[in-house]
Design a protein around this motif. Structure first.
Motif, PDB file in Angstrom:
ATOM      1  N   ALA A 124      33.836   1.951   5.187  1.00 29.04           N
ATOM      2  CA  ALA A 124      32.394   1.712   5.295  1.00 29.04           C
ATOM      3  C   ALA A 124      31.755   2.700   6.257  1.00 29.04           C
ATOM      4  CB  ALA A 124      32.151   0.278   5.750  1.00 29.04           C
ATOM      5  N   ALA A 125      32.400   2.963   7.387  1.00 28.79           N
ATOM      6  CA  ALA A 125      31.808   3.860   8.380  1.00 28.79           C
ATOM      7  C   ALA A 125      32.899   4.802   8.871  1.00 28.79           C
ATOM      8  CB  ALA A 125      31.235   3.059   9.545  1.00 28.79           C
ATOM      9  N   ALA A 139      30.699   7.280  18.985  1.00 39.42           N
ATOM     10  CA  ALA A 139      30.747   7.010  17.550  1.00 39.42           C
ATOM     11  C   ALA A 139      30.603   5.520  17.279  1.00 39.42           C
ATOM     12  CB  ALA A 139      32.052   7.530  16.971  1.00 39.42           C
ATOM     13  N   LEU A 140      31.278   4.699  18.097  1.00 35.22           N
ATOM     14  CA  LEU A 140      31.150   3.249  17.930  1.00 35.22           C
ATOM     15  C   LEU A 140      29.725   2.809  18.216  1.00 35.22           C
ATOM     16  CD1 LEU A 140      34.417   1.869  19.527  1.00 35.22           C
ATOM     17  CD2 LEU A 140      33.619   1.478  17.213  1.00 35.22           C
ATOM     18  N   GLN A 142      27.055   4.484  17.870  1.00 36.17           N
ATOM     19  CA  GLN A 142      26.125   4.894  16.819  1.00 36.17           C
ATOM     20  C   GLN A 142      26.059   3.912  15.667  1.00 36.17           C
ATOM     21  OE1 GLN A 142      27.139   8.814  15.632  1.00 36.17           O
ATOM     22  NE2 GLN A 142      26.045   9.784  17.316  1.00 36.17           N
ATOM     23  N   ILE A 143      27.196   3.283  15.326  1.00 37.56           N
ATOM     24  CA  ILE A 143      27.104   2.323  14.221  1.00 37.56           C
ATOM     25  C   ILE A 143      26.898   0.896  14.716  1.00 37.56           C
ATOM     26  CG2 ILE A 143      28.309   3.619  12.428  1.00 37.56           C
ATOM     27  CD1 ILE A 143      30.809   2.029  13.216  1.00 37.56           C
ATOM     28  N   LEU A 144      27.374   0.615  15.944  1.00 43.41           N
ATOM     29  CA  LEU A 144      27.257  -0.762  16.444  1.00 43.41           C
ATOM     30  C   LEU A 144      25.800  -1.161  16.606  1.00 43.41           C
ATOM     31  CD1 LEU A 144      29.084  -3.034  17.268  1.00 43.41           C
ATOM     32  CD2 LEU A 144      28.982  -2.226  19.612  1.00 43.41           C
ATOM     33  N   TYR A 145      24.956  -0.209  17.028  1.00 36.18           N
ATOM     34  CA  TYR A 145      23.569  -0.557  17.277  1.00 36.18           C
ATOM     35  C   TYR A 145      22.646  -0.184  16.121  1.00 36.18           C
ATOM     36  CZ  TYR A 145      25.324  -1.423  21.874  1.00 36.18           C
ATOM     37  OH  TYR A 145      26.051  -1.925  22.923  1.00 36.18           O
ATOM     38  N   THR A 146      23.221   0.293  15.029  1.00 38.52           N
ATOM     39  CA  THR A 146      22.372   0.612  13.876  1.00 38.52           C
ATOM     40  C   THR A 146      22.844  -0.166  12.653  1.00 38.52           C
ATOM     41  OG1 THR A 146      23.787   2.515  13.481  1.00 38.52           O
ATOM     42  CG2 THR A 146      21.773   2.902  14.681  1.00 38.52           C
ATOM     43  N   ARG A 147      23.943   0.305  12.080  1.00 39.22           N
ATOM     44  CA  ARG A 147      24.428  -0.329  10.861  1.00 39.22           C
ATOM     45  C   ARG A 147      24.868  -1.769  11.111  1.00 39.22           C
ATOM     46  NH1 ARG A 147      26.775  -1.898   7.007  1.00 39.22           N
ATOM     47  NH2 ARG A 147      28.348  -1.220   5.527  1.00 39.22           N
ATOM     48  N   TYR A 148      25.501  -1.996  12.281  1.00 35.48           N
ATOM     49  CA  TYR A 148      26.045  -3.328  12.537  1.00 35.48           C
ATOM     50  C   TYR A 148      25.256  -4.099  13.586  1.00 35.48           C
ATOM     51  CZ  TYR A 148      29.887  -1.661   9.729  1.00 35.48           C
ATOM     52  OH  TYR A 148      30.624  -1.178   8.695  1.00 35.48           O
TER      53      TYR A 148
END
Lengths: 205, 482
Positions: A124-125, A139-140, A142-148
């Motif tokens: 997924a990411a 990197a974490l 970037q997705i933790l606060y956007t996608r997730y």
């Protein structure tokens, strides 16, 4: 390269030695302290692997929270650990057999490790490539606060409910408990704090 | 990726965000005011639920909206179920205010926890992947465990909370295990991708295993047999308004999740999941009918009754068709109204300041309080499914769907179980009307009477609004089959 190899052997050796001390030391408080040392060295190993986020989490969660909790439990509960450890040699062969089986299983799993070829398509990411110069914490993030962000916030709400629940079910306001009030203490003057009495000789107050 | 607004479009989740923020604001209000502000927090939490309901209706254009990279979906089905959940939570808060005050349990945390549980339920209903489902389910369950043990000085309430917590953790474990298997064998947690992997006829063994564990976890949450064992104890031990809450809103939410997972995530594997659903449906209907016969505690009786009713609602799911989903939606709406009314009557049962819960305490109620006796009798007959009361239409639509799907055995067993269950509902009516009168009950608070009477009127007058309910449920069901 030689430096990192040296550090690898240093961290591993201390980690294994302190892990042995966790079960070998007589004093349970020492055991917990050795456990903390093991965690620190494991964090060092993660750092060498370039997984600095895992290293920090290990220190924050395991050393900061779990080990301290252990320490409290060990110090507060009145358990005679020496008595518990009686007859440990008697069970040692059995324990070693269990350990051996576990080790063989792990070796088999690691040896036969393989990923299905189509697995790359369903990630997924995906992790950013090394060329992007993005650290894994970043990197974490970037997705933790956007996608997730949704799951992240929901997890926060779940923890909030856990906190409210713990307080509702256990907090009791006791009558007659003396609490320190610093502002009240600071507001004391000689007039309110000291009472001057004339004491007649031989009579007392 | 870097633009947070582009990836995390939150507009569809506005009602949930509002309710969560409102709950936290009320928590702050309760903590930072010196006096006991439970009444104020109660009133404001009702207002928050009302605003949330308005947001659910007015922020949508009637179509399907998705948020958070497709993890969160708002469609007609979600809106219908969310309205039911909000209504159920609001009624539960109204019923609780006086009861908790007389039992000296009036803490401001109660409405806050109910609101947070409601947020969990709404996110469950809107979940469009397995992680979102699990997050919502945990938020809801954790709040429910706490309110079950809310009367912490009572051994029975603590037992109820602990039992619910331990068994709930077990069921969450099963659900997670199933979800991880499904993820492993389909390669994704999103319902749409799972549906692509699970097309009928070629569902792999691993996916099948995951599906069964997922169903087991969900069946626990709606208390369907064989995962029902916690229900009677938890219902009996918890404070009565909490039981009323348990029996209404969380059941609706869990059933909605069940329907969405099956129809969105496993749309291509109807034949595979249908056999499991048919089994738990029949088992629930039969156990609900027979086990309730021997009960003399009205809360336990209603617990078994709710197990049975979940079985009937599952008949609609087992049909696997759009009219089946319509049946489930109508069933849950009517079930919730009837159950809340019945529990309002249980809350009304107080004698000389203490709550009484035995069926024999209702003896001769007809001669002491005609209105409440009539209302309770109507609710019982409606729960039994006797025409022309509301409960009959609920059963009618699910059985109709089963027959349309050629599932005659299921429909026949359902009707037979419903005949058996009529026995214990009628026994309550008999105790109310024909037994020697016991002492009078204390005067009930106005709002408890109001809710009971409203539910009674609804039970009688469902015929008149059935058309509107049918249209709404039909639209809700249609949105799942786009």
């Amino acid at each position: 390269m030689a430096v990192s190899a040296a550090f690898f052997y240093l961290f591993s050796a201390i980690a294994i030695a302190s892990a042995v001390m966790v079960i070998a030391s007589r004093n349970p408080v020492h055991s917990v302290l050795f456990l903390i040392l093991t965690f620190f060295n494991a964090a060092g190993l993660f750092l060498l692997l370039g997984a600095e986020f895992l290293a920090m989490i290990l220190v924050v969660v395991y050393v900061g929270a779990v080990a301290v909790l252990f320490l409290f439990v060990v110090m507060m509960l009145d358990i005679d650990f020496a008595e518990l450890r009686e007859g440990i040699l008697q069970y040692a062969p059995f324990g070693m057999v269990v350990g051996l089986i576990l080790f063989t299983e792990l070796a088999l799993v690691v040896g036969a490790w393989g990923l299905a070829p189509e697995i790359t398509q369903v990630i997924a990411a995906p992790a950013p490539s090394a060329a992007a110069q993005v650290s894994n914490t970043e990197a974490l993030g970037q997705i933790l606060y956007t996608r997730y962000i949704y799951f992240f916030q929901m997890a926060g709400l779940v923890l909030l409910v856990a906190m409210i629940g713990a307080i509702v079910l256990t907090l009791r306001h006791k009558e007659g408990v003396k609490r320190q009030s610093i502002s009240e203490q600071n507001a004391r003057t000689p007039a309110t704090a000291v009472e001057v009495r004339k004491v007649k000789p031989g009579q007392g107050i | 990726m870097s633009n947070i607004l582009a990836t995390a479009d939150a507009t569809a989740a506005l009602p949930e965000i509002f309710l969560a923020v409102a709950a936290m604001a009320l928590l702050m209000l309760g903590v930072f005011t010196d006096r006991n502000r439970t009444d104020l927090v109660n009133t404001l939490s009702l207002a928050a639920l009302a605003v949330t309901a308005a947001l659910v209706i007015f922020t949508s254009d009637g179509g399907v909206a998705r948020s958070f990279s497709d993890s969160f979906i708002v469609d007609g089905f979600a809106r219908f179920m969310k309205m039911l959940v909000l209504f159920g939570s609001a009624v539960a808060i109204i019923l609780s205010s006086n009861f908790l005050k007389t039992e000296r349990l009036d803490k401001f945390e109660y409405p806050v926890l109910v609101l947070l549980a409601t947020v969990g339920m709404m996110t469950m209903i809107s979940a469009n992947d397995l992680i979102a489902l699990y997050m919502g389910l945990e938020l809801q369950s954790l709040a429910l465990y706490v309110v079950a043990a809310f009367n912490r000085d009572s051994a029975r309430s603590s037992e109820a909370g602990l039992k619910y917590f331990v068994l709930g953790a077990l069921s969450s474990g099963m659900l997670l295990y199933g979800a991880s298997l499904i993820y492993g064998f389909s390669g994704s947690v999103a319902y749409a991708d799972i549906a692509r992997a699970a097309t009928s006829g070629e569902v792999g063994l691993g996916l099948m295993f995951g599906l069964v564990f997922l169903i087991a976890g969900l069946a626990f949450k709606i208390s369907a047999v064989p995962f029902h064992m916690w229900t009677p104890d938890v219902y009996e031990g918890s404070p009565t308004p909490v039981t009323a809450f348990f029996a209404a809103a969380p059941k609706v939410a869990a059933m909605a999740v069940f329907v969405r997972v099956m129809h969105d995530g496993f749309a291509g594997a109807v034949a595979e999941w249908r056999q499991v659903i048919v089994f738990i449906s029949i088992a629930s209907m039969v156990l609900g009918a027979f086990a309730a016969i021997g009960q003399d505690n009205i809360k336990r009786l209603l617990a078994y009754s709710s197990i049975g009713h979940m079985g009937y609602a599952l008949v609609g799911l087992a049909a696997g068709t759009q009219s089946g989903v319509r049946g489930v939606a109508i069933y849950m709406a009517i079930y919730m109204a009837m159950t809340l009314g019945a529990f309002a009557c249980v809350i009304y049962m107080r004698r000389r300041g203490t709550a009484v819960e035995r069926i024999s305490d209702l003896a001769g109620l007809a001669r002491n309080d005609q209105v409440m006796a009539f209302v309770l009798a109507m609710l019982m007959l409606s729960l039994a499914g006797i025409p022309p009361l509301a409960g009959f239409f609920a059963k009618y639509f699910v059985f109709l769907a089963a027959i349309e799907a050629n599932m005659y055995t299921l429909a026949v067993i359902g009707v037979l179980a419903s005949v058996v269950s009529a026995f214990y509902y009628l026994r309550v009516v008999k105790v109310i009307y024909f037994d020697e009168p016991a002492d009078e009950f204390d005067a009930a608070p106005f709002e408890v009477r109001l809710i009971a009477v409203a539910a009674g009127i609804l039970a009688l007058g469902m015929v008149l609004v059935l058309e509107q309910l049918n249209i709404a449920a039909n639209a809700a069901a249609a949105s799942l089959f786009l």
